[in-house]
Design an enzyme around this catalytic site. Structure first.
Site, PDB file in Angstrom:
ATOM      1  CG  LEU A 119      -2.142  -0.867   1.047  1.00 12.46           C
ATOM      2  CD1 LEU A 119      -2.622  -0.671   2.718  1.00 12.46           C
ATOM      3  CD2 LEU A 119      -3.251  -0.210   0.343  1.00 12.46           C
ATOM      4  CG  ASP A 120       0.753   4.136  -3.331  1.00  9.67           C
ATOM      5  OD1 ASP A 120       1.476   3.407  -3.369  1.00  9.67           O
ATOM      6  OD2 ASP A 120      -0.115   4.604  -3.862  1.00  9.67           O
ATOM      7  N   PRO A 121       2.356   4.896   1.048  1.00  3.80           N
ATOM      8  CG  PRO A 121       4.669   5.724   1.208  1.00  3.80           C
ATOM      9  CD  PRO A 121       3.776   5.104   0.317  1.00  3.80           C
TER      10      PRO A 121
END
EC number: 5.4.99.25
Length: 305
Positions: free
Chosen positions: A47-49
């Site tokens: 998951l993206d930050p």
């Protein structure tokens, strides 16, 4: 003299983390691994930050099956900001274009069906896909654009939630390999105003329930105040990672043969073929296997619990 390395635990299962915003998937993976003092850990798709939500973390023997979760369907809720495009297609990127937004809810609803079903999607340059061994985002940070081939994806459902200009909220049920940032960027272009992801939350991976997640702060608190056995209670069984496959019980003789890596003839009365979950007579999970067209069980990935 070097200090002896602290021995980890051979702990097995799947932990459903509610990933916090601002931390990378690898960062929280290493934290969870440390909290559990696990020898082996792996996540099931980054998951993206910027994003929050479900990140299944496989410990021990469960890591053998992480690919099946990576390949599974996902559900997200995403809030897009219309009228602004960024270089990363999310709120963390640099603004590259601004346009006026004069859309009605009716305008948006008319476009959404074009973004459901089987589609071709060109991955964003700000992705972990590799070119010549290097992630695309490293090229992007050097202002180098690499030509990318469109990849087939499926949007099973694109559900309208709300629209309060310039913010549009949608729920997305999609196949593996779908980039929500790219989906929103493409949708923004189709709407004629541009868009980027403002808020992104993953609601589900495969059929894991959202209420089984634990947030990072709670896990950290438990790790600091409770025994490891308490943390272990929050692990889901290894076989939940492959729950989508049919379940097959073996006899004692078949279990022994499979344990030696042998192929086993199977009385396939139910005519089940392809990948299956294998269990002993005592209902212990053994691993996964393929049942061939000639009714032979061919071991694929077996556990060592």
């Amino acid at each position: 003299m070097a200090r002896p390395k602290k021995k980890g635990r051979d702990i097995h299962g799947v932990f459903l983390l509610d990933k916090p915003q601002g931390m990378s998937s690898n960062e929280v993976l290493q934290k969870v691994k440390r909290f559990y003092q696990a020898n082996k850990a792996g996540h099931t798709g980054a998951l993206d930050p910027l994003a929050t939500g479900m990140l299944p973390i496989c410990l021990g023997e469960a890591t053998k099956f992480s690919q099946f979760l990576l390949d599974s369907d996902k559900r997200y809720i995403v809030t897009a900001k219309l009228g602004e495009r960024t270089d990363t297609s999310d709120a963390e990127g640099e603004l590259v274009e601004s346009r006026e937004v004069s859309l009605t809810e009716k305008d948006i609803l008319a476009i959404l069906p074009q973004f459901t079903g089987d589609l071709l999607q060109v991955p964003t340059m700000f992705s972990a896909l590799k070119h010549q061994g290097k992630p695309l985002y490293e090229y992007a940070r050097q202002s180098i654009t690499i030509e990318r081939e469109a990849r087939p994806i499926t949007i099973f459902e694109l559900k309208f939630i709300s629209y309060e200009a310039p913010y549009l909220t949608l729920e997305v049920h999609c196949s593996k390999g779908t980039y929500i940032r790219t989906l929103i960027d493409d949708l923004g272009e189709k709407l004629g105003c541009g868009a980027h992801v403002a808020i992104l939350r993953r609601l589900a991976v495969a059929d894991y329930p959202a209420d089984a997640m634990m947030n990072y702060a709670s896990l950290q608190h438990l790790s600091e105040t409770e025994a490891l056995e308490v943390l272990d209670e929050y692990l889901l069984p290894v076989d939940t990672a492959v729950r989508r496959f049919p379940k097959i019980k073996l006899t004692t003789m078949q279990t022994k043969a499979i344990g030696f890596g042998q192929r086993v003839k199977f009385d396939n009365l139910a005519q089940i073929y392809g990948m299956v979950r294998l269990y002993s007579e005592a209902d212990l999970f053994l691993g996964i296997a393929e049942i061939t067209a000639d009714n032979v069980i061919r071991p694929n990935r077996m556990v060592n619990l």
